[in-house]
Design an enzyme around this catalytic site. Structure first.
Site, PDB file in Angstrom:
ATOM      1  N   PHE A 180      85.171  24.897  -6.318  1.00 43.62           N
ATOM      2  CA  PHE A 180      84.083  25.740  -6.814  1.00 43.62           C
ATOM      3  C   PHE A 180      83.155  24.923  -7.719  1.00 43.62           C
ATOM      4  O   PHE A 180      82.683  23.879  -7.315  1.00 43.62           O
ATOM      5  CB  PHE A 180      84.653  27.003  -7.464  1.00 43.62           C
ATOM      6  N   SER A 181      82.889  25.357  -8.946  1.00 43.00           N
ATOM      7  CA  SER A 181      81.828  24.723  -9.733  1.00 43.00           C
ATOM      8  C   SER A 181      82.166  23.332 -10.237  1.00 43.00           C
ATOM      9  O   SER A 181      81.289  22.639 -10.766  1.00 43.00           O
ATOM     10  CB  SER A 181      81.437  25.618 -10.905  1.00 43.00           C
ATOM     11  N   VAL A 182      83.394  22.880 -10.091  1.00 45.07           N
ATOM     12  CA  VAL A 182      83.680  21.466 -10.340  1.00 45.07           C
ATOM     13  C   VAL A 182      82.762  20.600  -9.472  1.00 45.07           C
ATOM     14  O   VAL A 182      82.399  19.480  -9.835  1.00 45.07           O
ATOM     15  CB  VAL A 182      85.159  21.152 -10.049  1.00 45.07           C
TER      16      VAL A 182
END
Length: 421
Positions: free
Chosen positions: A79-81
């Site tokens: 995801f936002s990593v």
């Protein structure tokens, strides 16, 4: 200087595979306790110290049925990593003189100058200050066409959040992809390979689904697979998202959002460099290990020391207009602004995956798993703090007693594709 020992590696907890320096025994035991049974999925933890691996462990199951064990080359949708990885691509291009942080984006990507955006700089884009948070009613099929999304955002007018910190939850990836494409001529999926995975010599960093012949295999996401429609939600959510002037639900919601991460995870079949990266913990730790070690990893200068020194600059503590709390962004990475609980910078993702660097201590962390339980990034950050405290305790012990690097595990980057374009 910390002594590097030839001491034997620690005996790992039952069902944990890999290797770890004994100074990190408490952190490894805490990691193992997160996956007590088949229904809890699986995950991996990797820690680098002074640019060298000291923990590389994995456990649990990569499928929903609990039949396929997590392996050395299992990756997770982080995801936002992914945003931190995409930002690192931009830094590599800056380092080579292809981009400049303080030059308007439109100078490199002329289409982006439309509708009053001509003065927005690369630095503002990286810092979530472009005012382009809102998805503006796009459909699921729209979002699966990454080139079209880049063009939509280039043509869009900024919202009232322009110039202020406002988390670009989904649009961030297409904005950075459009900028990178404008100066390299290729998309972000390929740039993840040539600018990240290749120089770091790991197969553990991909944008979207890894190729069928890649050693890295994406784990199934552990979450409810029920897709029974809620008519009230279907009616109200699009209206609420559309009414938001900026940020909030309008930055996250599109019709069919949950279906993109169920089943075989359709969202992996596009280039959405804000959310759909697939990474191993080792791949993340190697990248942030370079950022925590003057830009170097295994003798390779991944980023110049001058540029890396600038990544630890001042992080804003202004309230984020999308999330409602300070996310403390600087050049594409965030800090944790609630006291000195976890120094450094990096990026967390929905569900709790994390890539992190602390240049002051030489520490880098990669943590991934396949449970989708935590709904907001702020909570994900908070959940990681306890584990990070044990890892930092391990660093203190390693500085006091010396430490033994562990072997390089997992597959390297395919040698036939190592040319960096």
């Amino acid at each position: 200087m910390t002594q590097h020992l030839q001491a034997p590696r620690m005996e790992l907890p039952a069902n944990v595979r890999g290797a770890a320096d004994p100074n990190f025994a408490c952190a490894v035991r805490a990691f193992a306790a997160m996956f007590p049974g088949r229904r809890f999925g699986g995950g991996a933890l990797a820690v680098y110290l002074d640019g060298r691996p000291v923990v590389d462990v994995w456990t649990g199951w990569s499928d929903r049925a609990g039949q396929v064990p997590w392996s050395a080359d299992t990756g997770a949708m982080v995801f936002s990593v992914t945003k931190g990885l995409a930002a690192t691509v931009i830094h590599r291009l800056v380092d080579r003189g292809l981009l400049d942080y303080d030059v308007p984006v439109a100078q490199y990507w002329p289409e982006f100058g439309a509708n009053g955006k001509a003065a927005i700089t690369v630095r503002q884009l990286l810092g979530h200050r472009a005012g382009l948070t809102h998805l503006r009613g796009v459909s699921r099929s729209d979002l699966m066409d990454h080139v079209s999304m880049e063009a939509r955002l280039a043509a869009a007018a900024p919202g009232p959040e322009r110039g202020k910190p406002a988390y670009h939850a989904l649009t961030y990836g297409w904005l950075l992809s459009g900028l990178a494409r404008s100066v390299t001529g290729v998309g972000m999926r390929e740039l993840f390979r040539t600018e990240l995975a290749g120089p770091l010599n790991t197969d553990g960093l991909h944008l979207g689904r890894p190729p069928a012949d890649a050693p890295t295999v994406a784990a199934e996401i552990i979450m409810s697979q029920r897709s029974r429609r809620n008519r009230v939600l279907d009616l109200m959510a699009p209206r609420a998202a559309a009414r938001a002037r900026y940020g909030g639900l309008g930055a996250f919601y599109f019709p069919g959002v949950m279906g993109t991460v169920r089943g075989d995870t359709p969202f992996l079949d596009t280039e959405a460099a804000a959310v759909n990266g697939v990474a191993t913990a080792r791949g993340l730790a190697r990248l942030y290990g370079a950022l925590a070690h003057e830009g170097q990893i295994d003798g390779t200068q991944f980023l110049s020391r001058r540029l890396v020194d600038g990544l630890s600059g001042r992080h804003t503590l202004e309230l984020d207009r999308t999330i409602g709390i300070p996310l403390a962004f600087h050049l594409g990475y965030h800090a944790i602004p609630f006291g000195p609980v976890l120094p450094g910078f990096g990026h967390a993702g929905l569900g709790g995956s994390v890539g992190w660097a602390d240049p002051d201590s030489g520490l880098a962390i990669g943590f991934v798993h396949n449970r989708l339980l935590t709904p907001f990034v702020a909570l994900d950050q908070g959940a990681f703090v306890g584990s990070a405290a044990l890892i930092r305790r391990g660093v203190a012990l390693a500085r006091r007693h010396g430490y033994a690097p562990v072997p390089h595990l997992g597959e390297q980057f395919p040698q036939r594709d190592t040319a960096v374009g």
